[in-house]
Design a protein around this motif. Structure first.
Motif, short mmCIF file in Angstrom:
data_model
loop_
_atom_site.label_atom_id
_atom_site.label_comp_id
_atom_site.label_asym_id
_atom_site.label_seq_id
_atom_site.Cartn_x
_atom_site.Cartn_y
_atom_site.Cartn_z
N GLY A 1 9.90 39.99 24.74
CA GLY A 1 8.64 40.61 25.14
C GLY A 1 8.60 42.10 24.91
N ARG A 2 9.78 42.77 25.00
CA ARG A 2 9.75 44.23 24.98
C ARG A 2 10.73 44.88 24.02
NH1 ARG A 2 7.84 46.98 29.73
NH2 ARG A 2 6.86 45.53 31.17
N LEU A 3 11.97 44.39 23.99
CA LEU A 3 13.03 45.18 23.34
C LEU A 3 13.03 45.05 21.82
CD1 LEU A 3 15.99 44.53 25.83
CD2 LEU A 3 14.21 46.27 25.90
N LEU A 4 12.72 43.86 21.33
CA LEU A 4 12.73 43.66 19.88
C LEU A 4 11.43 44.17 19.26
CD1 LEU A 4 14.17 40.02 19.70
CD2 LEU A 4 15.28 42.07 18.78
N PRO A 5 11.50 44.76 18.08
CA PRO A 5 10.26 45.15 17.41
C PRO A 5 9.51 43.94 16.87
CG PRO A 5 12.16 45.64 16.02
CD PRO A 5 12.71 45.11 17.32
#
Ligand SMILES: C[S@@+](CC[C@H](N)C(=O)[O-])C[C@H]1O[C@@H](n2cnc3c(N)ncnc32)[C@H](O)[C@@H]1O
Length: 203
Positions: free
Chosen positions: A95-99
């Motif tokens: 949801g957040r860390l991966l581009p």
């Protein structure tokens, strides 16, 4: 590919929701990237590492102890210079860390089934998960899922279809790794259960 020697491999502890993983790992450099989500004891990660030394392999799990074991196995097998071990909660990672658009193949194998109806909300795959999954996959990227729990499989098939983000992919998309049995899959097979695999392609 990375700068860590076999005796110094890091486990990235990802607890900061403001972290951008792409600042640490060059995730948009065009390298074919696989993610073993909930890698457990690492059967798939090790298989991928030995098959594909030139791909980037991300192995993520919430349990640090499991990642330490995977690290030890990689060191012993003298492979996996291309493996990145991530201690992370799956929804936060996707949801957040991966581009956006950074993963070519995402494997979610034998996730905890939470078979009791009152626990089904704890399952990893939800409609929100489908949105995050689609965000991180490259167009045409592969979602590979397996479970021994028929009810969980039916729920995932339903969520995939309802999302509209995926189309059925040919089994050939995972034919190269069909011989790899993860530790949990092997346990279920030894108990006489079946563990179907399904594969979808991101639209
Ligand atoms: C049943 S095991 C399967 C492991 C491996 N994929 C296999 O097939 O052998 C599920 C794994 O997912 C991890 N896990 C469970 N919930 C998670 C979450 N929310 N985020 C990341 N990992 C999670 C567990 O720690 C465990 O290692």
């Amino acid at each position: 590919m990375n700068n860590f020697s076999k005796t110094e491999r890091e486990i990235f502890i990802l607890t900061n929701v403001y972290l951008r993983l792409a600042d640490i790992i060059p995730l948009n450099d065009g390298t074919f990237t696989e993610l073993d989500l909930g890698c457990g004891k690492g059967g798939l990660t090790l298989g991928l590492a030995s098959l594909y030394p030139r791909r980037r392999i991300l192995a993520a799990d919430i349990m640090l102890g499991r990642l330490h074991k995977v690290e030890k196995k990689l060191r012993r097998s003298r492979c996996g210079e291309n493996v990145f071990l991530l201690r992370s909660e799956a929804n936060m990672l996707l949801g957040r860390l991966l581009p956006d658009n950074c993963i070519d193949r995402l494997h979610l194998l034998c996730p905890d089934p939470w078979p009791k109806l009152r626990h089904s909300g704890r399952r990893l795959v939800s409609s929100q998960f489908m949105t995050s999954l689609h965000r991180v996959l490259k167009p045409g990227g592969i979602f590979h899922f397996s479970t021994d729990d028929p009810e969980y499989m039916a729920a995932v098939v339903r969520l995939v279809e309802e999302s509209g983000f995926f189309e059925e992919a040919s089994p050939s998309a995972i034919a190269d790794i069909a011989h790899i049995k993860t530790e949990f899959e092997q346990d279920w097979l030894d108990e006489g259960r079946t563990v179907p695999h399904r594969v979808w392609k991101a639209r």
